[in-house]
Design a protein around this motif. Structure first.
Motif, mmCIF file in Angstrom:
data_model
loop_
_atom_site.group_PDB
_atom_site.id
_atom_site.type_symbol
_atom_site.label_atom_id
_atom_site.label_comp_id
_atom_site.label_asym_id
_atom_site.label_seq_id
_atom_site.Cartn_x
_atom_site.Cartn_y
_atom_site.Cartn_z
ATOM 1 N N LYS A 79 0.834 -1.207 0.000
ATOM 2 C CA LYS A 79 0.000 0.000 0.000
ATOM 3 C C LYS A 79 0.865 1.252 0.000
ATOM 4 C CE LYS A 79 -4.149 1.579 2.483
ATOM 5 N NZ LYS A 79 -4.978 1.332 3.699
ATOM 6 N N THR A 80 1.925 1.226 0.807
ATOM 7 C CA THR A 80 2.843 2.361 0.864
ATOM 8 C C THR A 80 3.546 2.560 -0.479
ATOM 9 O OG1 THR A 80 3.195 2.002 3.228
ATOM 10 C CG2 THR A 80 4.818 3.349 2.073
ATOM 11 N N GLY A 83 1.315 4.231 -2.814
ATOM 12 C CA GLY A 83 1.179 5.635 -2.465
ATOM 13 C C GLY A 83 2.378 6.462 -2.877
ATOM 14 N N LYS A 85 3.888 5.966 -5.669
ATOM 15 C CA LYS A 85 3.937 5.823 -7.134
ATOM 16 C C LYS A 85 5.122 4.945 -7.551
ATOM 17 C CE LYS A 85 0.586 8.944 -7.592
ATOM 18 N NZ LYS A 85 0.313 9.244 -6.188
ATOM 19 N N ILE A 194 1.944 11.337 3.638
ATOM 20 C CA ILE A 194 1.485 10.231 2.783
ATOM 21 C C ILE A 194 1.232 8.975 3.613
ATOM 22 C CG2 ILE A 194 2.174 8.656 0.924
ATOM 23 C CD1 ILE A 194 3.704 11.053 -0.322
ATOM 24 N N TYR A 197 -1.950 9.390 5.633
ATOM 25 C CA TYR A 197 -3.138 9.262 4.780
ATOM 26 C C TYR A 197 -3.423 7.788 4.499
ATOM 27 C CZ TYR A 197 -4.338 14.058 3.297
ATOM 28 O OH TYR A 197 -4.792 15.361 3.246
ATOM 29 N N LEU A 198 -2.357 7.040 4.205
ATOM 30 C CA LEU A 198 -2.515 5.623 3.869
ATOM 31 C C LEU A 198 -2.858 4.776 5.091
ATOM 32 C CD1 LEU A 198 0.598 5.276 1.528
ATOM 33 C CD2 LEU A 198 -1.792 5.110 0.801
ATOM 34 N N THR A 200 -0.521 3.536 7.041
ATOM 35 C CA THR A 200 0.494 2.476 7.121
ATOM 36 C C THR A 200 1.558 2.752 8.176
ATOM 37 O OG1 THR A 200 1.729 3.517 5.308
ATOM 38 C CG2 THR A 200 0.148 1.782 4.726
ATOM 39 N N LEU A 312 -7.027 2.525 -2.161
ATOM 40 C CA LEU A 312 -6.237 3.669 -1.719
ATOM 41 C C LEU A 312 -7.118 4.896 -1.512
ATOM 42 C CD1 LEU A 312 -2.991 3.622 -3.916
ATOM 43 C CD2 LEU A 312 -3.290 2.751 -1.598
ATOM 44 N N GLU A 314 -7.767 9.101 -1.299
ATOM 45 C CA GLU A 314 -7.255 10.256 -2.032
ATOM 46 C C GLU A 314 -6.035 10.774 -1.275
ATOM 47 O OE1 GLU A 314 -9.253 14.176 -4.038
ATOM 48 O OE2 GLU A 314 -9.616 13.862 -1.893
ATOM 49 N N LEU A 315 -4.900 10.856 -1.961
ATOM 50 C CA LEU A 315 -3.640 11.226 -1.319
ATOM 51 C C LEU A 315 -3.395 12.731 -1.400
ATOM 52 C CD1 LEU A 315 -1.535 8.164 -2.478
ATOM 53 C CD2 LEU A 315 -2.404 8.630 -0.183
ATOM 54 N N ARG A 341 -4.443 15.064 7.196
ATOM 55 C CA ARG A 341 -5.710 14.526 6.687
ATOM 56 C C ARG A 341 -6.910 15.025 7.496
ATOM 57 N NH1 ARG A 341 -6.842 8.082 5.433
ATOM 58 N NH2 ARG A 341 -8.738 8.378 4.198
#
Length: 493
Positions: A79-80, A83, A85, A194, A197-198, A200, A312, A314-315, A341
């Motif tokens: 997942k990270t 996030g 990319k 980031i 938000y995730l 993680t 995921l 919205e980042l 967030r």
């Protein structure tokens, strides 16, 4: 890690006695994976607890105990990577990183070396001057944390607390793309945002769940990379900046005196603001990596990765772009709001269905000031989005003025309540009756004939009359109505 990556703005060069120097920075951020249990055991990964309370027989390396991978931690790492990319590697390998340390019971750390779970990615930085900088991510790999040696409990002995031993970490390695301490601070801030938000990593640097190893070197512009020094375990964003600035100047001074930089591992002392030698490191240490024989290669399918990608949130970058497009926010205001967030969610709840301009002014202004005073996040100030939104509605429909709203906001902070009821019960409605406003203006004009004579020559003096009328009406007169009627009465139109 040290491959040529980007050009540097000359404005970021550091001046020295022999000319300009270029700073080159790469970061290795250790982020604790948000998980209830550890990477290879079922022991609790919670912060704190009595020493050696969150420990299983796997964590203390009892003979015959075998590691079992925590699938949720793997999911969090993937997942990270998404996030960031980054490239997700469908096959990765766990290796043993061999070294001796008292708080490492196994005599090795289970990590990933040649085949990490996540490959190259990128992080976009929006700098205060409006420029955008892209920082490359070289890799993200998973590993288990070591324990903690405690040296201040006994005059001649050190104690070992293994609560942290085996906790799941993600090591996020950047390219040497940063060229100033400001970029490094912004990078860590953005990375933490980031991760939060995730969901993680909680990013709580004061609890050690996120910390950075900072690689610093200097060179003359255009020259090959210089010899770097690594500053270990820096645990605050402010300290990252301080450590870089001190270390850069230290290296420049040595080189300008004709000396040579020795590759070292160093520590940052927040009390002195200086770095100091921890150990020499002429070459990369030989950890004798080899694939862990107790763990099979980690393999999963692209469909599983796609399933995670579909979940995921919205980042920050996407949310910032949407805030600018949907609410007309400036790049700066949007960037500040989406950095956290909870703040972004709070703003959207306030702005929904009402004036975005008023919403951002109040959220970024008085509410943020109150949050700073209390050292809390926006959602903990004590004024709910519904309360603030209700007050903004009263401003928008001219029930109260911006000045009266300041008083209403202070009441909400101190006592809570419904903004509409507060305005009604305390007689805070602004005066919109033009007859009453005109009468107040006539009284001020009649009492100050000398000022009336002056205002013809000095139109800016009209502001003095506005102040007097507002004072006479207890601050409740509609400011626009006061301005319009005054201009007509004083012949300033």
């Amino acid at each position: 890690m040290y491959a040529e990556a980007r050009d540097t703005d000359p404005a970021k060069y550091i001046s020295g006695a022999t000319g300009d120097w270029e700073l080159v920075i790469g970061l290795e951020v250790h982020a604790q994976i948000s998980s209830k249990s550890k990477l290879f055991s079922g022991a609790s990964a919670a912060y704190g607890g009595e020493p050696n309370d969150h420990v299983s027989i796997v964590d203390v390396a009892m003979p015959g105990m075998l590691p079992v991978i925590n699938q949720f931690c793997v999911r969090q790492a993937v997942k990270t990577g998404l996030g960031l990319k980054a490239q997700i590697n469908l096959r990765s390998v766990f290796d043993r990183k061999n070294y001796f340390y008292p708080d490492l019971p196994q005599g090795y750390q289970i990590s990933q070396f040649k085949n990490p779970i996540v490959g190259e990615g990128k992080v976009q930085l929006d700098m205060k001057d409006g420029t955008r900088v892209e920082i490359g991510i070289e890799r993200l790999h998973m590993e288990q944390d070591a324990g903690k040696s405690v040296h201040d409990q006994h005059p001649s002995k050190s104690y070992v607390d293994l609560n942290r031993s085996g906790v799941a970490l993600m090591e996020i390695v950047s390219l040497p793309d940063m060229r100033s301490s400001e970029e490094a601070r912004t990078y860590v801030t953005k990375l933490r945002s980031i991760l939060r938000y995730l969901g993680t990593c909680d990013g709580n640097m004061d609890e050690g769940s996120m910390r950075a190893d900072v690689n610093v070197s200097v060179r003359k512009p255009g020259d090959p990379f210089g010899t770097r020094c690594e500053i270990k375990n820096v645990n605050s964003i402010r300290h990252v900046g301080q450590a870089i600035e001190y270390e850069a100047r230290r290296q420049i001074d040595i080189l300008e005196d004709g000396g040579k930089i020795e590759q070292q591992t160093r520590l940052f002392d927040p009390k002195t603001g200086e770095t100091r030698t921890m150990r020499s490191k002429e070459e990369a240490h030989d950890y004798r990596y080899f694939p862990d024989p107790d763990l099979l290669p980690l393999e999963f399918t692209q469909s599983w990765v796609d399933e995670i990608a579909a979940e995921l949130p919205e980042l920050p970058d996407e949310k910032r772009a949407r805030f600018m497009a949907d609410y007309g926010l400036s790049p700066y205001d949007a960037g500040v709001l989406v950095a956290d967030r909870k703040s972004a969610t709070y703003f959207e709840q306030v702005a929904s269905g009402r004036s975005a301009k008023l919403a951002v002014n109040w959220v970024m202004g008085d509410l943020s000031a109150a949050a700073n005073d209390k050292n809390v996040s926006l959602d903990q100030v004590g004024v709910s989005p519904e309360q603030l939104g209700g007050m903004i509605d009263l401003i928008d429909d001219d029930t109260i003025s911006g000045k009266i709203a300041k008083d209403v906001f202070e009441i909400l902070l101190a006592e809570g309540g419904d903004p509409k009821e507060i305005v009604e019960s305390r007689g805070l409605k602004q005066v919109t009756d033009t007859g009453a406003i005109e009468a107040a203006i006539d009284e001020v004009i009649a009492a100050n004939p000398d000022k009336v004579a002056e205002v013809v020559e000095k139109p800016k003096m009209a502001g003095w009359f506005v102040g007097q009328v507002m004072k006479a009406t207890g601050g409740k007169a509609n400011p626009q109505a006061v301005n319009d009627i005054l201009k007509a009465k004083l012949g300033l139109e």
